[in-house]
Structures are given as C-alpha cells and as structure tokens.
Scaffold this active site. Structure first.
Site, PDB file in Angstrom:
ATOM      1  N   GLY A 185       0.826  -1.194   0.000  1.00 33.38           N
ATOM      2  CA  GLY A 185       0.000   0.000   0.000  1.00 33.38           C
ATOM      3  C   GLY A 185       0.855   1.236   0.000  1.00 33.38           C
ATOM      4  O   GLY A 185       2.020   1.208   0.426  1.00 33.38           O
ATOM      5  N   GLN A 223       3.007   9.854   1.146  1.00 37.94           N
ATOM      6  CA  GLN A 223       4.276   9.124   1.202  1.00 37.94           C
ATOM      7  C   GLN A 223       5.178   9.417   0.006  1.00 37.94           C
ATOM      8  O   GLN A 223       6.356   9.090   0.032  1.00 37.94           O
ATOM      9  CB  GLN A 223       4.025   7.626   1.298  1.00 37.94           C
ATOM     10  CG  GLN A 223       3.420   7.208   2.627  1.00 37.94           C
ATOM     11  CD  GLN A 223       3.236   5.720   2.669  1.00 37.94           C
ATOM     12  OE1 GLN A 223       2.210   5.205   2.234  1.00 37.94           O
ATOM     13  NE2 GLN A 223       4.244   5.024   3.179  1.00 37.94           N
ATOM     14  N   CYS A 274       5.975  -0.081   7.348  1.00 37.88           N
ATOM     15  CA  CYS A 274       5.617   1.063   6.520  1.00 37.88           C
ATOM     16  C   CYS A 274       6.817   1.472   5.683  1.00 37.88           C
ATOM     17  O   CYS A 274       7.934   1.532   6.194  1.00 37.88           O
ATOM     18  CB  CYS A 274       5.173   2.217   7.413  1.00 37.88           C
ATOM     19  SG  CYS A 274       4.685   3.703   6.527  1.00 37.88           S
ATOM     20  N   LEU A 275       6.569   1.764   4.417  1.00 34.00           N
ATOM     21  CA  LEU A 275       7.649   2.179   3.532  1.00 34.00           C
ATOM     22  C   LEU A 275       8.272   3.505   3.978  1.00 34.00           C
ATOM     23  O   LEU A 275       9.419   3.785   3.647  1.00 34.00           O
ATOM     24  CB  LEU A 275       7.138   2.296   2.088  1.00 34.00           C
ATOM     25  CG  LEU A 275       6.650   0.984   1.460  1.00 34.00           C
ATOM     26  CD1 LEU A 275       6.032   1.236   0.101  1.00 34.00           C
ATOM     27  CD2 LEU A 275       7.789  -0.023   1.359  1.00 34.00           C
ATOM     28  N   HIS A 300      -4.444   1.423   7.376  1.00 34.66           N
ATOM     29  CA  HIS A 300      -3.094   1.984   7.460  1.00 34.66           C
ATOM     30  C   HIS A 300      -2.945   3.151   6.480  1.00 34.66           C
ATOM     31  O   HIS A 300      -2.445   4.225   6.841  1.00 34.66           O
ATOM     32  CB  HIS A 300      -2.081   0.869   7.152  1.00 34.66           C
ATOM     33  CG  HIS A 300      -0.658   1.297   7.176  1.00 34.66           C
ATOM     34  ND1 HIS A 300       0.216   0.920   8.175  1.00 34.66           N
ATOM     35  CD2 HIS A 300       0.076   2.046   6.314  1.00 34.66           C
ATOM     36  CE1 HIS A 300       1.417   1.432   7.919  1.00 34.66           C
ATOM     37  NE2 HIS A 300       1.353   2.115   6.788  1.00 34.66           N
ATOM     38  N   GLU A 301      -3.388   2.949   5.234  1.00 37.69           N
ATOM     39  CA  GLU A 301      -3.239   3.992   4.212  1.00 37.69           C
ATOM     40  C   GLU A 301      -4.157   5.176   4.492  1.00 37.69           C
ATOM     41  O   GLU A 301      -3.761   6.331   4.304  1.00 37.69           O
ATOM     42  CB  GLU A 301      -3.475   3.428   2.808  1.00 37.69           C
ATOM     43  CG  GLU A 301      -2.515   2.325   2.396  1.00 37.69           C
ATOM     44  CD  GLU A 301      -1.045   2.615   2.661  1.00 37.69           C
ATOM     45  OE1 GLU A 301      -0.615   3.782   2.595  1.00 37.69           O
ATOM     46  OE2 GLU A 301      -0.301   1.659   2.949  1.00 37.69           O
ATOM     47  N   HIS A 355      -2.631   7.445   6.928  1.00 42.43           N
ATOM     48  CA  HIS A 355      -1.652   8.359   6.321  1.00 42.43           C
ATOM     49  C   HIS A 355      -2.329   9.646   5.861  1.00 42.43           C
ATOM     50  O   HIS A 355      -1.742  10.733   5.951  1.00 42.43           O
ATOM     51  CB  HIS A 355      -0.955   7.709   5.119  1.00 42.43           C
ATOM     52  CG  HIS A 355       0.247   6.894   5.469  1.00 42.43           C
ATOM     53  ND1 HIS A 355       1.355   7.423   6.089  1.00 42.43           N
ATOM     54  CD2 HIS A 355       0.513   5.586   5.269  1.00 42.43           C
ATOM     55  CE1 HIS A 355       2.257   6.470   6.256  1.00 42.43           C
ATOM     56  NE2 HIS A 355       1.772   5.343   5.777  1.00 42.43           N
TER      57      HIS A 355
END
Length: 153
Positions: free
Chosen positions: A46, A51, A88-89, A130-131, A134
């Site tokens: 995701g 991000q 997480c990226l 999660h997304e 963000h």
C-alpha cells in the site's frame, strides 16, 4: 510512469491532513500510475500520496488480489478488532503490533470518478486502515503497542 521517492518519517507532509481531490484529471491519473509503480518497486502492499510528498487523499493498495486505487477514501463500516504486525515504507526497518478493525468497508472514487466500495478482512482491511491513517497524518508507530526493529518476522 515514474518511481517517486518515498518520504520518510519526520517529513512534515506525513503529519498533515491530506486535501480532498476535487477534480480527477490527467495529473491525478499520473499520480496514481506513479504511486503504483513506486509501491511495486519498493515491494509494498500500500501507498498513500503523502508518502510520495503529495498531500492529497489518494491511496493505492495491492495485497496480491489485484490493484485497488481509491480517491477520497472513507471508512463507512467496521467490525471486530484484531492485533497484527505492520510495517511502513516511510518507516523502513521498523515494525509494530497495531490493533485494527478486523473488517472494514471503504468508499471512494476510482480513477474515472466512479464511486466504488471495497470491503476487506485480514491484510486488506489492515492495509486500507493503514493507508487512510496516512491521509490523516497518522503513522502506524503512533498506534503501535510494541515496536520492533529489523525484519519484523
């Protein structure tokens, strides 16, 4: 399409509430394309627009069951709770135990402006939440009950 740089924790764009998309145009479709390519290049499941440094309410998710692109996503239904490990990226090498809804239904728009509804459990439910976090300026590490560094497994 282009792979964009993934913004890391500490960047102010990750703490801001993202702006709703008011017009789906070529720029938004290009952003979606770039986000998908960036997510896949980073082996993620995701990615949210903040991000990649863009404070707009856009997310892409692919947990292995096909690509989901959502513009202005909102959770409209949820049930149950479960703990699970997340990474997480934007927070490389860090994992944590996070409590999330076990099942969520999300509504948003697709790249053509058509309203779509996605219901997910398991990893998909976790990725959707999660997304969307963000987009609210929330990182998983702020919700984690335990933090791990390393491989996460």
């Amino acid at each position: 399409m282009a792979v964009r740089e993934i913004v890391k924790a500490g960047d102010k764009v990750l703490k801001a509430t993202a702006t709703p998309v008011t017009k789906i145009d070529k720029r938004i479709r290009q952003l979606l394309d770039d986000m998908v390519q960036t997510m896949h290049a980073a082996d993620g499941v995701g990615l949210a627009a903040p991000q990649v440094g863009v404070s707009l309410r856009v997310v892409v998710i692919d947990v292995g069951d096909g690509l989901i692109e959502l513009i202005n996503p909102i959770i409209v239904a949820s049930e149950g709770c479960e703990n699970g490990r997340e990474g997480c990226l934007s927070v490389p090498g860090v994992y944590g135990e996070v409590e999330r809804f076990a099942k969520v239904t999300v509504e948003g728009l697709d790249r053509t402006g058509k309203k779509i509804r996605v219901t997910g459990t398991g990893l998909l439910a976790r990725a959707l939440q999660h997304e969307i976090d963000h987009l609210e300026g929330i990182l998983f590490i702020e919700k984690a009950t335990a933090i791990y560094k390393g491989q996460g497994e």
